[in-house]
Motif scaffolding. Structure first.
Motif, PDB file in Angstrom:
ATOM      1  N   ALA A 152      39.364  23.432  62.060  1.00  0.00           N
ATOM      2  CA  ALA A 152      39.208  22.051  61.596  1.00  0.00           C
ATOM      3  C   ALA A 152      40.018  21.099  62.464  1.00  0.00           C
ATOM      4  O   ALA A 152      39.561  19.986  62.767  1.00  0.00           O
ATOM      5  CB  ALA A 152      39.627  21.939  60.130  1.00  0.00           C
ATOM      6  N   TYR A 153      41.186  21.523  62.891  1.00  0.00           N
ATOM      7  CA  TYR A 153      42.014  20.684  63.765  1.00  0.00           C
ATOM      8  C   TYR A 153      41.251  20.348  65.050  1.00  0.00           C
ATOM      9  O   TYR A 153      41.252  19.198  65.499  1.00  0.00           O
ATOM     10  CB  TYR A 153      43.330  21.404  64.090  1.00  0.00           C
ATOM     11  CG  TYR A 153      44.260  20.575  64.931  1.00  0.00           C
ATOM     12  CD1 TYR A 153      45.045  19.579  64.357  1.00  0.00           C
ATOM     13  CD2 TYR A 153      44.343  20.765  66.305  1.00  0.00           C
ATOM     14  CE1 TYR A 153      45.904  18.802  65.122  1.00  0.00           C
ATOM     15  CE2 TYR A 153      45.192  19.998  67.084  1.00  0.00           C
ATOM     16  CZ  TYR A 153      45.966  19.018  66.490  1.00  0.00           C
ATOM     17  OH  TYR A 153      46.795  18.244  67.255  1.00  0.00           O
ATOM     18  N   SER A 209      34.965  13.690  61.240  1.00  0.00           N
ATOM     19  CA  SER A 209      35.936  13.289  60.219  1.00  0.00           C
ATOM     20  C   SER A 209      36.641  14.526  59.672  1.00  0.00           C
ATOM     21  O   SER A 209      36.150  15.656  59.832  1.00  0.00           O
ATOM     22  CB  SER A 209      35.233  12.560  59.066  1.00  0.00           C
ATOM     23  OG  SER A 209      34.490  13.487  58.281  1.00  0.00           O
ATOM     24  N   LYS A 210      37.762  14.328  59.010  1.00  0.00           N
ATOM     25  CA  LYS A 210      38.530  15.453  58.472  1.00  0.00           C
ATOM     26  C   LYS A 210      37.687  16.287  57.507  1.00  0.00           C
ATOM     27  O   LYS A 210      37.681  17.510  57.585  1.00  0.00           O
ATOM     28  CB  LYS A 210      39.798  14.951  57.780  1.00  0.00           C
ATOM     29  CG  LYS A 210      40.684  16.062  57.276  1.00  0.00           C
ATOM     30  CD  LYS A 210      41.970  15.552  56.676  1.00  0.00           C
ATOM     31  CE  LYS A 210      42.838  16.716  56.223  1.00  0.00           C
ATOM     32  NZ  LYS A 210      44.123  16.294  55.716  1.00  0.00           N
ATOM     33  N   ASP A 211      36.967  15.631  56.597  1.00  0.00           N
ATOM     34  CA  ASP A 211      36.140  16.362  55.634  1.00  0.00           C
ATOM     35  C   ASP A 211      35.030  17.143  56.327  1.00  0.00           C
ATOM     36  O   ASP A 211      34.772  18.303  55.979  1.00  0.00           O
ATOM     37  CB  ASP A 211      35.539  15.406  54.593  1.00  0.00           C
ATOM     38  CG  ASP A 211      36.580  14.879  53.617  1.00  0.00           C
ATOM     39  OD1 ASP A 211      37.672  15.483  53.522  1.00  0.00           O
ATOM     40  OD2 ASP A 211      36.303  13.853  52.959  1.00  0.00           O
ATOM     41  N   GLU A 212      34.379  16.517  57.307  1.00  0.00           N
ATOM     42  CA  GLU A 212      33.330  17.215  58.061  1.00  0.00           C
ATOM     43  C   GLU A 212      33.922  18.396  58.822  1.00  0.00           C
ATOM     44  O   GLU A 212      33.335  19.475  58.861  1.00  0.00           O
ATOM     45  CB  GLU A 212      32.663  16.280  59.075  1.00  0.00           C
ATOM     46  CG  GLU A 212      31.736  15.237  58.487  1.00  0.00           C
ATOM     47  CD  GLU A 212      31.216  14.297  59.565  1.00  0.00           C
ATOM     48  OE1 GLU A 212      29.973  14.151  59.647  1.00  0.00           O
ATOM     49  OE2 GLU A 212      32.045  13.725  60.310  1.00  0.00           O
ATOM     50  N   ALA A 213      35.085  18.185  59.420  1.00  0.00           N
ATOM     51  CA  ALA A 213      35.736  19.227  60.210  1.00  0.00           C
ATOM     52  C   ALA A 213      36.081  20.443  59.345  1.00  0.00           C
ATOM     53  O   ALA A 213      35.847  21.584  59.757  1.00  0.00           O
ATOM     54  CB  ALA A 213      36.992  18.669  60.881  1.00  0.00           C
ATOM     55  N   ILE A 214      36.606  20.197  58.158  1.00  0.00           N
ATOM     56  CA  ILE A 214      36.958  21.303  57.252  1.00  0.00           C
ATOM     57  C   ILE A 214      35.698  22.048  56.819  1.00  0.00           C
ATOM     58  O   ILE A 214      35.663  23.282  56.818  1.00  0.00           O
ATOM     59  CB  ILE A 214      37.764  20.792  56.047  1.00  0.00           C
ATOM     60  CG1 ILE A 214      39.153  20.328  56.511  1.00  0.00           C
ATOM     61  CG2 ILE A 214      37.883  21.864  54.961  1.00  0.00           C
ATOM     62  CD1 ILE A 214      39.944  19.560  55.478  1.00  0.00           C
ATOM     63  N   SER A 215      34.675  21.307  56.481  1.00  0.00           N
ATOM     64  CA  SER A 215      33.409  21.921  56.064  1.00  0.00           C
ATOM     65  C   SER A 215      32.810  22.766  57.187  1.00  0.00           C
ATOM     66  O   SER A 215      32.373  23.902  56.963  1.00  0.00           O
ATOM     67  CB  SER A 215      32.424  20.830  55.634  1.00  0.00           C
ATOM     68  OG  SER A 215      31.189  21.399  55.283  1.00  0.00           O
TER      69      SER A 215
END
Length: 187
Positions: A134-135, A142-148
């Protein structure tokens, strides 16, 4: 069997190999001792039980991934394309050059939920994997997209490892890493 001295690290390396290939329940202390070329009783100088060997094996591999793979994601001095390519290369090296599946994935499926000490280190590793991916994804998403996306990649990789072992072909596995590279490069 010849009696020889062995280190805790060597025992863990052999244990990881056996656990990846045979699973937790199908690997005995005698199997581990034999793989190390030592007597079964000698294992007890290093570990109290098979659970201790199993947990230490998970911690050993987790440390490897934290230091040698996940750390690549945070090397901000490298361009993002270099980081993601190195990251995928290190993961590929690990899974393509060793027999068996992912020890964390295997144990997560094999051991019951009541084995909390095992589940804790397994969660810790998968969380570190997701966070490091995700980093890197946050360089473009975006952070949410990256985590997903990171969670999806970890799941895809685990499934691809299973399919690679089932079909004795790395084709589907290698496609997952290439997909990640393309996501970062925007292709």
């Amino acid at each position: 069997m010849a009696i020889k001295k062995t280190t805790k690290e060597e025992i863990l390396k052999q244990s990881v190999k056996l656990f990846k290939i045979q699973g937790y329940y199908n690997t005995s202390m005698a199997d581990i001792a034999s793989a190390c070329g030592i007597l079964k009783g000698s294992l007890y100088h290093h570990f109290k039980s098979k659970d201790d060997v199993g947990l230490a094996s998970l911690h050993f591999i987790h440390s490897y991934f934290v230091d040698e793979v996940y750390a690549i994601a945070y090397k901000d001095e490298l361009h993002i394309f270099e980081r993601v390519e190195q990251y995928i290369q290190k993961i590929d090296e690990y899974f393509l050059q060793s027999e068996g599946g992912c020890i964390f994935g295997n144990f997560a499926l094999e051991l019951p939920k009541e084995r909390e000490a095992f589940r804790e280190i397994i969660r810790e590793d998968f969380d570190a994997w997701v966070e490091s991916l995700a980093y890197m994804f946050q360089s473009k998403y975006s952070k949410d997209e990256a985590i997903s996306m990171a969670k999806e990649y970890v799941a895809l990789t685990q499934g691809a490892i299973m399919m690679m072992n089932l079909h004795n072909s790395a084709d589907a596995y290698l496609q997952v890493g290439q997909k990640i590279i393309k996501l970062i490069q925007g292709k």
